[in-house]
Every structure is written in structure tokens, then in C-alpha cells.
Write an enzyme that holds these catalytic residues in place. Structure first.
Site, short mmCIF file in Angstrom:
data_model
loop_
_atom_site.label_atom_id
_atom_site.label_comp_id
_atom_site.label_asym_id
_atom_site.label_seq_id
_atom_site.Cartn_x
_atom_site.Cartn_y
_atom_site.Cartn_z
CG ASP A 169 -31.64 44.34 36.92
OD1 ASP A 169 -32.89 44.27 36.97
OD2 ASP A 169 -31.02 44.89 35.97
CB ILE A 170 -28.13 42.48 33.20
CG1 ILE A 170 -26.87 42.23 32.42
CG2 ILE A 170 -29.09 43.39 32.45
CD1 ILE A 170 -27.08 41.42 31.15
CG ASN A 211 -41.61 48.55 37.18
OD1 ASN A 211 -41.98 49.33 38.05
ND2 ASN A 211 -40.33 48.40 36.85
N GLY A 265 -43.12 50.92 33.37
CA GLY A 265 -41.71 50.59 33.24
C GLY A 265 -41.42 49.11 33.06
CD GLN A 266 -44.43 43.67 33.05
OE1 GLN A 266 -45.56 44.17 33.11
NE2 GLN A 266 -44.22 42.37 33.21
CB SER A 267 -38.41 46.40 29.88
OG SER A 267 -37.58 45.87 30.89
CG HIS A 317 -39.50 41.17 36.77
ND1 HIS A 317 -40.22 41.07 35.60
CD2 HIS A 317 -39.02 42.43 36.82
CE1 HIS A 317 -40.19 42.24 34.97
NE2 HIS A 317 -39.47 43.08 35.69
CG HIS A 329 -37.14 45.43 39.93
ND1 HIS A 329 -36.09 45.58 39.05
CD2 HIS A 329 -38.26 45.43 39.17
CE1 HIS A 329 -36.57 45.69 37.81
NE2 HIS A 329 -37.88 45.60 37.86
P1 AMP Z 1 -38.67 45.72 34.23
O1 AMP Z 1 -38.14 46.86 33.40
O2 AMP Z 1 -39.38 46.12 35.50
O3 AMP Z 1 -39.50 44.79 33.38
O4 AMP Z 1 -37.41 44.92 34.75
C1 AMP Z 1 -36.68 44.09 33.91
C2 AMP Z 1 -35.29 44.03 34.48
O5 AMP Z 1 -34.62 42.95 33.89
C3 AMP Z 1 -34.46 45.28 34.20
O6 AMP Z 1 -34.06 45.87 35.44
C4 AMP Z 1 -33.28 44.75 33.39
O7 AMP Z 1 -32.05 45.39 33.71
C5 AMP Z 1 -33.27 43.29 33.79
N1 AMP Z 1 -32.65 42.39 32.82
C6 AMP Z 1 -32.85 42.37 31.48
N2 AMP Z 1 -32.13 41.38 30.92
C7 AMP Z 1 -31.46 40.77 31.93
C8 AMP Z 1 -30.54 39.68 32.00
N3 AMP Z 1 -30.15 39.00 30.90
N4 AMP Z 1 -30.03 39.34 33.20
C9 AMP Z 1 -30.40 40.02 34.31
N5 AMP Z 1 -31.29 41.05 34.32
C10 AMP Z 1 -31.79 41.41 33.14
#
Ligand code: AMP
Ligand code: ZN
Length: 112
Positions: free
Chosen positions: A30-31, A85, A91-93, A98, A100
């Protein structure tokens, strides 16, 4: 899906720190890590979230859990949390399924 961030990562169009890859899934750090170890495991097929898993795609999710168990063993994770999420309120963004995998610190329950 052409405008999906994680589909672009799978395609190599956006760089990532790869942990593991096979025909069905891709794992990368994760970034914005929320624990000393924090990586994501995603299906190569674009599935929006757990809500969109079907009987047809459920074996991919089963495979992902086997991969998580294997990677956790290889990385020496004795205790860890697997989180997915579903929807913005949870909290899904990124709307590509995916999981975690978080480890290396004390965690609270219930999650915030
Ligand atoms: P969620 O908020 O559950 O949808 O998780 C999305 C995750 O993707 C978050 O923890 C972000 O930090 C991660 N994320 C977003 N962009 C990147 C990226 N380019 N490389 C790795 N992780 C990322
Ligand atoms: Zn996608």
C-alpha cells in the site's frame, strides 16, 4: 477497466511495489501504509467490491485467501488483519476489489 487505478497497476501502467503475482491475482504494498506491514491483494479481473462477487468469481476470492496465507507465512506474519471495505461509507476509495493485509502493530476492535 480502462479508468481503474488498480487495473492500471496490474497492467504496469502505474508503478507498484509488487509482493506477488500469478494468473489470477496481484499483491503490492500500500502506498499509504497503516501498519508496519500493509499490502493489498487484488484479483486481475475487475470486480468492484465484495458486493459484486458471484458464484462464478468466488473461486478467485478463495484463491486470494490461499495466497494471503502463503504470503503471510513467507513474510513471517504471526498475527495480521485482512480487511475489505465495501462502499464509500465503509472507507472504500478504490472501486476494484482488494483485501488489505495489515500486520506489525497492536490493533483495536471494533475498527474505527
Ligand atoms: P480502500 O480505501 O479500502 O479502497 O483502499 C485503497 C487503498 O489503496 C488505500 O489504502 C490506498 O492507500 C491504496 N492506494 C491508492 N493508490 C495506490 C497506489 N498507487 N499504490 C498502492 N496503493 C495505493
Ligand atoms: Zn479495476
Amino acid at each position: 477497466m480502462s479508468d481503474c487505478l488498480f487495473c492500471k497497476i496490474i497492467a504496469g501502467e502505474i508503478p507498484s511495489n509488487k509482493v506477488y503475482e500469478d494468473d489470477l491475482c496481484y499483491a503490492f504494498y500500500d502506498i499509504d501504509p497503516q501498519a508496519p506491514t500493509h499490502f493489498l491483494v487484488i484479483p486481475k479481473a475487475h470486480i468492484q467490491s465484495v458486493s459484486d462477487v458471484t458464484e462464478e468469481t468466488a473461486p478467485i476470492v478463495g484463491h486470494i485467501f490461499a495466497v494471503i496465507a502463503k504470503l503471510a507465512g513467507e513474510l513471517g506474519l504471526e498475527s495480521y488483519r485482512v480487511v475489505s471495505n465495501i462502499g464509500a461509507q465503509a472507507g472504500q476509495s478504490v472501486f476494484h476489489l482488494h483485501f488489505h493485509v495489515l500486520s506489525g502493530r497492536d490493533m483495536t476492535w471494533p475498527p474505527g
